[in-house]
Design a protein around this motif. Structure first.
Motif, short mmCIF file in Angstrom:
data_model
loop_
_atom_site.label_atom_id
_atom_site.label_comp_id
_atom_site.label_asym_id
_atom_site.label_seq_id
_atom_site.Cartn_x
_atom_site.Cartn_y
_atom_site.Cartn_z
N ALA A 104 -94.06 11.51 41.87
CA ALA A 104 -92.75 10.96 42.23
C ALA A 104 -92.78 9.48 41.87
N VAL A 105 -91.87 9.07 40.99
CA VAL A 105 -91.85 7.69 40.52
C VAL A 105 -90.43 7.13 40.56
N GLU A 106 -90.34 5.82 40.77
CA GLU A 106 -89.06 5.11 40.74
C GLU A 106 -88.79 4.69 39.30
N VAL A 107 -87.70 5.21 38.73
CA VAL A 107 -87.35 4.92 37.33
C VAL A 107 -86.12 4.01 37.32
N PRO A 108 -86.13 2.94 36.53
CA PRO A 108 -84.98 2.02 36.53
C PRO A 108 -83.72 2.66 35.96
N VAL A 109 -82.58 2.12 36.39
CA VAL A 109 -81.27 2.60 35.96
C VAL A 109 -80.67 1.57 35.00
N HIS A 110 -80.17 2.05 33.86
CA HIS A 110 -79.49 1.20 32.89
C HIS A 110 -78.08 1.72 32.65
N PHE A 111 -77.21 0.84 32.15
CA PHE A 111 -75.82 1.23 31.85
C PHE A 111 -75.48 0.78 30.43
N GLU A 112 -74.65 1.57 29.75
CA GLU A 112 -74.26 1.23 28.38
C GLU A 112 -72.75 1.40 28.21
N ASN A 113 -72.24 0.80 27.13
CA ASN A 113 -70.82 0.89 26.76
C ASN A 113 -69.90 0.28 27.82
N GLU A 114 -70.31 -0.87 28.36
CA GLU A 114 -69.45 -1.57 29.32
C GLU A 114 -68.12 -1.94 28.69
N GLU A 115 -68.14 -2.26 27.38
CA GLU A 115 -66.90 -2.67 26.70
C GLU A 115 -65.93 -1.50 26.52
N GLU A 116 -66.40 -0.27 26.76
CA GLU A 116 -65.54 0.91 26.65
C GLU A 116 -65.01 1.38 28.00
N PRO A 118 -62.29 0.98 30.77
CA PRO A 118 -61.01 0.34 31.07
C PRO A 118 -61.04 -0.47 32.36
N GLY A 119 -61.77 0.04 33.35
CA GLY A 119 -61.85 -0.67 34.63
C GLY A 119 -62.52 -2.02 34.50
N LEU A 120 -63.61 -2.09 33.75
CA LEU A 120 -64.29 -3.37 33.56
C LEU A 120 -63.46 -4.30 32.70
N LYS A 121 -62.73 -3.76 31.73
CA LYS A 121 -61.86 -4.58 30.90
C LYS A 121 -60.76 -5.23 31.74
N ALA A 145 -86.28 5.08 31.39
CA ALA A 145 -85.16 4.65 32.23
C ALA A 145 -84.12 5.76 32.22
N LEU A 146 -83.17 5.66 33.16
CA LEU A 146 -82.01 6.55 33.18
C LEU A 146 -80.81 5.72 32.71
N THR A 147 -80.16 6.15 31.63
CA THR A 147 -79.06 5.38 31.05
C THR A 147 -77.75 6.11 31.28
N PHE A 148 -76.81 5.43 31.94
CA PHE A 148 -75.50 6.00 32.27
C PHE A 148 -74.44 5.39 31.36
N ASP A 149 -73.53 6.25 30.86
CA ASP A 149 -72.48 5.84 29.95
C ASP A 149 -71.22 5.46 30.75
N LEU A 150 -70.70 4.25 30.52
CA LEU A 150 -69.53 3.77 31.25
C LEU A 150 -68.23 4.02 30.50
N THR A 151 -68.29 4.69 29.36
CA THR A 151 -67.09 4.94 28.55
C THR A 151 -66.00 5.66 29.36
N GLY A 152 -64.79 5.08 29.35
CA GLY A 152 -63.64 5.73 29.99
C GLY A 152 -63.53 5.55 31.49
N LEU A 153 -64.49 4.89 32.12
CA LEU A 153 -64.45 4.76 33.58
C LEU A 153 -63.50 3.64 34.01
N ASP A 154 -62.72 3.93 35.04
CA ASP A 154 -61.71 2.99 35.51
C ASP A 154 -62.04 2.53 36.93
N ILE A 155 -61.27 1.57 37.41
CA ILE A 155 -61.47 1.06 38.77
C ILE A 155 -61.33 2.20 39.77
N GLY A 156 -62.28 2.30 40.68
CA GLY A 156 -62.27 3.38 41.67
C GLY A 156 -63.14 4.56 41.29
N ASP A 157 -63.60 4.62 40.05
CA ASP A 157 -64.45 5.73 39.62
C ASP A 157 -65.87 5.57 40.18
#
Length: 230
Positions: A104-116, A118-121, A145-157
């Motif tokens: 059992a290991v702690e793996v870091p979390v990464h995020f990609e496509n912040e520019e995609e 809408p909520g962050l924009k 690492a675990l990489t999560f895609d932010l494409t299409g995510l809006d405020i409240g998601d």
């Protein structure tokens, strides 16, 4: 999969605080290899090499091959101690691993496509709930690492662990729910914006109150005129 390190070590013939201090004067760090149904093996490693790997990130998720006494031992760092006053690396514990070992290991979390996103924009904020996720996985196949895609995510998601695809032999240690990793939150309000909003609300309230008083006075004047005519 996380990369592997290879280091040369020597067997320690003495243990204890005095022996550890003597090793550090030689720019070495005391360590121990345990597990694998074998007795603990006290070793000494080059301080500089281990310290560099500690500060490179992912220290506890990288498999190491330690060459000591003519043997190559595959290990995973499981714990380390820092000297409490001067904050230097004081000791490392390694776990022997085999092809069938699971950890059992702690793996870091990464995020990609912040520019995609809408909520962050629109000024939203990426609120990271978990910077690491504990995984149950083979010791020889730990994700970098675990990489999560932010494409299409809006405020409240909300971003759940199910949003990332894990290898077949890897699973979160939390299995009873699809837990949250991050959210896209509404823009934070600054103190100046709060003050401005409060002033605007107060002005609107005063304006409404003034209009109400004007209407009341108008009604009284009309009533007075009616009385005089009668």
């Amino acid at each position: 999969m996380a990369q592997e390190y290879v280091l040369e070590a020597t067997v320690r013939d003495r243990v204890g605080k005095g022996a550890a201090r003597a090793l550090r004067r030689e720019n070495k760090i005391p360590a121990v290899i345990y597990g694998g149904k074998k007795p603990p093996l006290p070793i000494a490693l080059p301080y500089k090499d281990v310290n560099l790997k500690l500060h490179a990130g992912g220290f506890l998720t990288h498999v190491w091959t330690i060459k000591v006494g003519g043997e190559s031992i595959r290990v995973l760092p499981r714990d380390y101690q820092l000297e409490p006053v001067r904050d230097f690396l004081a000791h490392v514990d390694f776990l022997r691993i085999t092809r069938d070992s699971r950890v059992a290991v702690e793996v870091p979390v990464h995020f990609e496509n912040e520019e995609e996103s809408p909520g962050l924009k629109r000024g939203g904020v990426l609120n990271i709930v978990r910077h690491t996720v504990e995984l149950d996985c083979p010791a020889t196949s730990i994700p970098e690492a675990l990489t999560f895609d932010l494409t299409g995510l809006d405020i409240g998601d909300t971003i759940h662990i199910s949003a990332v695809t894990l290898p077949d032999d890897v699973a979160p240690t939390i299995t009873d729910r699809d837990f949250t990793v991050a959210t896209i939150a509404a823009p934070a309000v600054t103190p100046d914006e709060e003050d401005a909003a409060a002033e605007e609300a107060a002005a609107e309230e005063a304006e409404e109150a003034a209009e109400g008083e004007g209407e009341a006075e108008g009604g009284e004047e009309e009533g007075s005129s009616d009385d005089s005519e009668s």
